[in-house]
Design a protein around this motif. Structure first.
Motif, PDB file in Angstrom:
ATOM      1  N   ALA A   8     -82.141  37.273  20.317  1.00  0.00           N
ATOM      2  CA  ALA A   8     -81.335  38.190  19.506  1.00  0.00           C
ATOM      3  C   ALA A   8     -81.296  39.580  20.119  1.00  0.00           C
ATOM      4  CB  ALA A   8     -81.887  38.249  18.086  1.00  0.00           C
ATOM      5  N   SER A   9     -82.408  40.037  20.669  1.00  0.00           N
ATOM      6  CA  SER A   9     -82.425  41.371  21.273  1.00  0.00           C
ATOM      7  C   SER A   9     -81.499  41.443  22.482  1.00  0.00           C
ATOM      8  CB  SER A   9     -83.855  41.760  21.673  1.00  0.00           C
ATOM      9  OG  SER A   9     -84.329  40.953  22.737  1.00  0.00           O
ATOM     10  N   ARG A  10     -81.391  40.348  23.234  1.00  0.00           N
ATOM     11  CA  ARG A  10     -80.468  40.312  24.376  1.00  0.00           C
ATOM     12  C   ARG A  10     -79.016  40.318  23.905  1.00  0.00           C
ATOM     13  NH1 ARG A  10     -82.504  37.804  29.382  1.00  0.00           N
ATOM     14  NH2 ARG A  10     -84.774  37.803  29.315  1.00  0.00           N
ATOM     15  N   VAL A  11     -78.734  39.582  22.833  1.00  0.00           N
ATOM     16  CA  VAL A  11     -77.361  39.485  22.341  1.00  0.00           C
ATOM     17  C   VAL A  11     -76.905  40.802  21.715  1.00  0.00           C
ATOM     18  CG1 VAL A  11     -75.857  38.351  20.662  1.00  0.00           C
ATOM     19  CG2 VAL A  11     -77.460  36.984  22.009  1.00  0.00           C
ATOM     20  N   SER A  65     -73.304  37.926  10.799  1.00  0.00           N
ATOM     21  CA  SER A  65     -72.387  38.875  10.162  1.00  0.00           C
ATOM     22  C   SER A  65     -72.365  40.200  10.896  1.00  0.00           C
ATOM     23  CB  SER A  65     -72.807  39.094   8.700  1.00  0.00           C
ATOM     24  OG  SER A  65     -72.798  37.887   7.976  1.00  0.00           O
ATOM     25  N   HIS A  66     -73.535  40.700  11.276  1.00  0.00           N
ATOM     26  CA  HIS A  66     -73.590  41.988  11.964  1.00  0.00           C
ATOM     27  C   HIS A  66     -73.017  41.889  13.375  1.00  0.00           C
ATOM     28  CE1 HIS A  66     -75.925  44.798   9.347  1.00  0.00           C
ATOM     29  NE2 HIS A  66     -76.124  43.668   8.693  1.00  0.00           N
ATOM     30  N   LEU A  67     -73.238  40.760  14.018  1.00  0.00           N
ATOM     31  CA  LEU A  67     -72.690  40.591  15.364  1.00  0.00           C
ATOM     32  C   LEU A  67     -71.167  40.550  15.312  1.00  0.00           C
ATOM     33  CD1 LEU A  67     -73.822  40.372  18.200  1.00  0.00           C
ATOM     34  CD2 LEU A  67     -73.814  37.888  17.959  1.00  0.00           C
ATOM     35  N   ARG A  68     -70.607  39.871  14.315  1.00  0.00           N
ATOM     36  CA  ARG A  68     -69.145  39.856  14.163  1.00  0.00           C
ATOM     37  C   ARG A  68     -68.617  41.271  13.927  1.00  0.00           C
ATOM     38  NH1 ARG A  68     -67.492  34.578  13.736  1.00  0.00           N
ATOM     39  NH2 ARG A  68     -68.772  33.142  12.487  1.00  0.00           N
ATOM     40  N   ALA A  69     -69.313  42.040  13.071  1.00  0.00           N
ATOM     41  CA  ALA A  69     -68.865  43.397  12.771  1.00  0.00           C
ATOM     42  C   ALA A  69     -68.871  44.287  14.011  1.00  0.00           C
ATOM     43  CB  ALA A  69     -69.745  44.002  11.683  1.00  0.00           C
ATOM     44  N   LEU A 129     -82.315  45.417  12.892  1.00  0.00           N
ATOM     45  CA  LEU A 129     -83.647  45.166  12.349  1.00  0.00           C
ATOM     46  C   LEU A 129     -83.936  46.045  11.137  1.00  0.00           C
ATOM     47  CD1 LEU A 129     -85.849  44.762  15.566  1.00  0.00           C
ATOM     48  CD2 LEU A 129     -85.010  42.974  14.034  1.00  0.00           C
ATOM     49  N   ARG A 130     -83.410  47.263  11.140  1.00  0.00           N
ATOM     50  CA  ARG A 130     -83.602  48.133   9.978  1.00  0.00           C
ATOM     51  C   ARG A 130     -82.870  47.573   8.762  1.00  0.00           C
ATOM     52  NH1 ARG A 130     -83.626  52.301  13.943  1.00  0.00           N
ATOM     53  NH2 ARG A 130     -81.383  52.697  13.747  1.00  0.00           N
ATOM     54  N   CYS A 131     -81.680  47.001   8.979  1.00  0.00           N
ATOM     55  CA  CYS A 131     -80.952  46.364   7.873  1.00  0.00           C
ATOM     56  C   CYS A 131     -81.739  45.186   7.319  1.00  0.00           C
ATOM     57  CB  CYS A 131     -79.572  45.910   8.340  1.00  0.00           C
ATOM     58  SG  CYS A 131     -78.390  47.244   8.613  1.00  0.00           S
ATOM     59  N   VAL A 132     -82.298  44.372   8.208  1.00  0.00           N
ATOM     60  CA  VAL A 132     -83.099  43.230   7.765  1.00  0.00           C
ATOM     61  C   VAL A 132     -84.318  43.703   6.983  1.00  0.00           C
ATOM     62  CG1 VAL A 132     -84.552  41.312   8.545  1.00  0.00           C
ATOM     63  CG2 VAL A 132     -82.327  41.689   9.600  1.00  0.00           C
ATOM     64  N   SER A 133     -84.954  44.765   7.474  1.00  0.00           N
ATOM     65  CA  SER A 133     -86.124  45.306   6.783  1.00  0.00           C
ATOM     66  C   SER A 133     -85.757  45.767   5.377  1.00  0.00           C
ATOM     67  CB  SER A 133     -86.708  46.466   7.588  1.00  0.00           C
ATOM     68  OG  SER A 133     -87.809  47.051   6.922  1.00  0.00           O
ATOM     69  N   SER A 155     -95.023  42.660  23.331  1.00  0.00           N
ATOM     70  CA  SER A 155     -94.648  44.027  22.975  1.00  0.00           C
ATOM     71  C   SER A 155     -93.338  44.340  23.660  1.00  0.00           C
ATOM     72  CB  SER A 155     -95.730  44.998  23.431  1.00  0.00           C
ATOM     73  OG  SER A 155     -95.381  46.306  23.070  1.00  0.00           O
ATOM     74  N   LEU A 156     -92.297  44.562  22.866  1.00  0.00           N
ATOM     75  CA  LEU A 156     -90.956  44.754  23.399  1.00  0.00           C
ATOM     76  C   LEU A 156     -90.637  46.226  23.536  1.00  0.00           C
ATOM     77  CD1 LEU A 156     -89.152  42.076  21.237  1.00  0.00           C
ATOM     78  CD2 LEU A 156     -90.199  41.834  23.482  1.00  0.00           C
ATOM     79  N   GLU A 157     -89.580  46.517  24.311  1.00  0.00           N
ATOM     80  CA  GLU A 157     -89.168  47.893  24.509  1.00  0.00           C
ATOM     81  C   GLU A 157     -88.817  48.565  23.198  1.00  0.00           C
ATOM     82  OE1 GLU A 157     -85.963  47.936  27.191  1.00  0.00           O
ATOM     83  OE2 GLU A 157     -87.129  47.232  28.914  1.00  0.00           O
ATOM     84  N   LEU A 158     -88.424  47.769  22.199  1.00  0.00           N
ATOM     85  CA  LEU A 158     -88.027  48.318  20.907  1.00  0.00           C
ATOM     86  C   LEU A 158     -89.228  48.792  20.111  1.00  0.00           C
ATOM     87  CD1 LEU A 158     -85.462  45.575  19.891  1.00  0.00           C
ATOM     88  CD2 LEU A 158     -84.989  47.809  20.877  1.00  0.00           C
TER      89      LEU A 158
END
Length: 450
Positions: free
Chosen positions: A119-122, A269-273, A131-135, A17-20
């Protein structure tokens, strides 16, 4: 300690269970590589009930394929790894090599963290947005059948069937506010589906290539609406236009149906943006390189078939006959500097018969569209695929072409940009249909959009 070959392997679940507020489910299996018998601890982050699994053996680099499938006996899904030898638990006396993969995220080759935690750390505080975009993208993939059916009815102008399928499948504010109107207008029928697709474009194009190119194209029409309406009427009256529109939509829905192949690369892609650095140890889940190579080539071909329309709009906006690109008698005509004199074309008919390099050169008056095109298509990649010189090195996560090695995800990033470009082409076809339907050929006048 028993050992057996089985289709259903022992599954162990880890929940973090993550903080998110998200839950990560990891399926673990102790297996042997079917090629070299190396002992492997396979850890797969689960993002959906059905999920392909393709990993490379860390010793011999052979592919190990299977899937995650729903379980009839458990609330959670299970592995299905045909022909893979498995163990009920970690067998002693073996040096287990860990292999991590995740359905919707890159994984680290260092195997220090799960893909979700990595990914959450990065991403940091922007991870929930991603995550909302992925959803959203996943929800499009789940709706691909009714979307494709609806678009087919739209192309056929079978409005009763379009109205029916939209009411049945898109009446709960998915994914935009406001359900399908009870008494849709012609404009509703042209715009609603494309408004839905525009949200997908936002999710997969965080750098904004598509909206900038769209504004650039649309501005030509807005400056000369009457002329554009007349041009659009002639364009949509040509059966070739409907054929190209159908090809673009077929290709788009083919790629949407294969979303699991490219969703993990959205993180890149999102990380580059966001201006983030791509971790050197990140790998995306392995895909079906044969079908993706074919998709790359087909995306280019159907996009080239849309370019004559782009050229005709530019001709119209500059006050020429829409079929005339350049009058050889006028020295200052449209002649891209990058082309040799013998490669210049004078009209759309010659343009359609020209090679790819010439077609690309005539995007010179569309700076944003040309930038988008160059980001989506590489001539070296395209030629390497055509000549069977495009190689995929699975274990290293690299593709090789023309003596160049790049991460596999760079190739998939280009495919994602091509999907966004296909959405632009669908939107442009819709734009022409709206304006073309408002031209009165008898009175030779534009009827306006109201």
């Amino acid at each position: 300690m028993s050992q057996r070959t089985m289709r259903e392997v022992a599954v162990f679940f880890d929940r973090k269970s993550l903080e998110l507020g998200e839950i990560e489910i990891i399926l673990r299996a102790y297996i042997e590589c079917p090629a070299c018998e190396a002992p492997i601890l396979l850890r797969v982050g689960v993002s959906r009930d059905r999920q392909p699994v393709v990993v490379a053996c860390p010793d011999c680099h052979s592919a190990i394929r299977g899937s995650i499938v729903p379980s009839e006996e458990r609330l959670l899904p299970r592995f299905d790894l045909p022909g893979v030898r498995s163990f009920d638990h970690q067998a002693p006396g073996k040096e287990w090599r860990t292999v991590n993969t995740y359905g919707d995220l890159p994984s680290s080759s260092k195997n220090e963290y799960s893909s979700f935690l990595s990914a959450s750390r990065v991403f940091g505080e922007r991870f929930p947005v991603y995550l909302r975009c992925v959803s959203l993208v996943r929800s499009f993939a789940e709706k691909v059948d009714p979307l494709e059916h609806a678009y087919g009815f739209y192309l056929q102008e079978r409005w009763d069937l379009l109205d029916s399928i939209m009411v049945r499948n898109f009446e709960e504010d998915w994914p935009i506010e406001g359900s399908w109107p009870s008494d849709p207008s012609d404009l509703d029928r042209h715009t609603y589906l494309h408004r839905i697709l525009s949200l997908l474009a936002v999710a997969i194009d965080p750098l904004g290539y598509q909206p900038r190119a769209k504004r650039e194209l649309w501005s030509r029409a807005f400056e000369k609406q009457k002329e554009f309406s007349e041009l659009s009427f002639r364009i949509i009256s040509d059966p070739a236009f409907s054929a190209v529109n159908r090809r673009v939509s077929d290709q788009f829905f083919r790629l949407l149906r294969d979303a699991s192949e490219w969703i993990p690369t959205l993180a890149i892609s999102h990380l580059r943006a966001n201006g983030g650095r791509i971790p050197e140890d990140w790998r995306v889940p392995l895909g079906r390189i044969d079908s993706l190579r074919d998709a790359y080539r087909q995306n280019f071909e159907v996009s080239c078939q849309m370019l004559p329309l782009v050229i005709r709009i530019q001709n119209m906006s500059e006050g020429r006959d829409d079929a005339v690109i350049r009058n050889p008698a006028i020295p200052d005509g449209w002649a891209p500097r990058s082309l040799r004199p013998q490669d210049l074309v004078n009209n759309v008919h010659q343009f359609m018969k020209s090679n790819a390099a010439t077609k690309e050169a005539y995007l010179s008056r569309y700076s944003h569209l040309r930038y988008f095109w160059n980001a989506a298509f590489s001539r070296d990649v395209r030629n390497s695929i055509a000549h069977a010189e495009f190689d995929y090195m699975m274990h290293d996560g690299l593709v090789e072409y023309k003596g160049t090695n790049v991460p596999y995800y760079v190739f998939i990033e280009a495919l994602i940009k091509q999907i966004s470009l296909l959405i632009l082409w669908l939107d442009l076809c819709k734009f022409c249909k709206i304006y073309g339907s408002r031209w009165d050929p008898v009175g030779s006048k534009f009827l306006g959009l109201q």
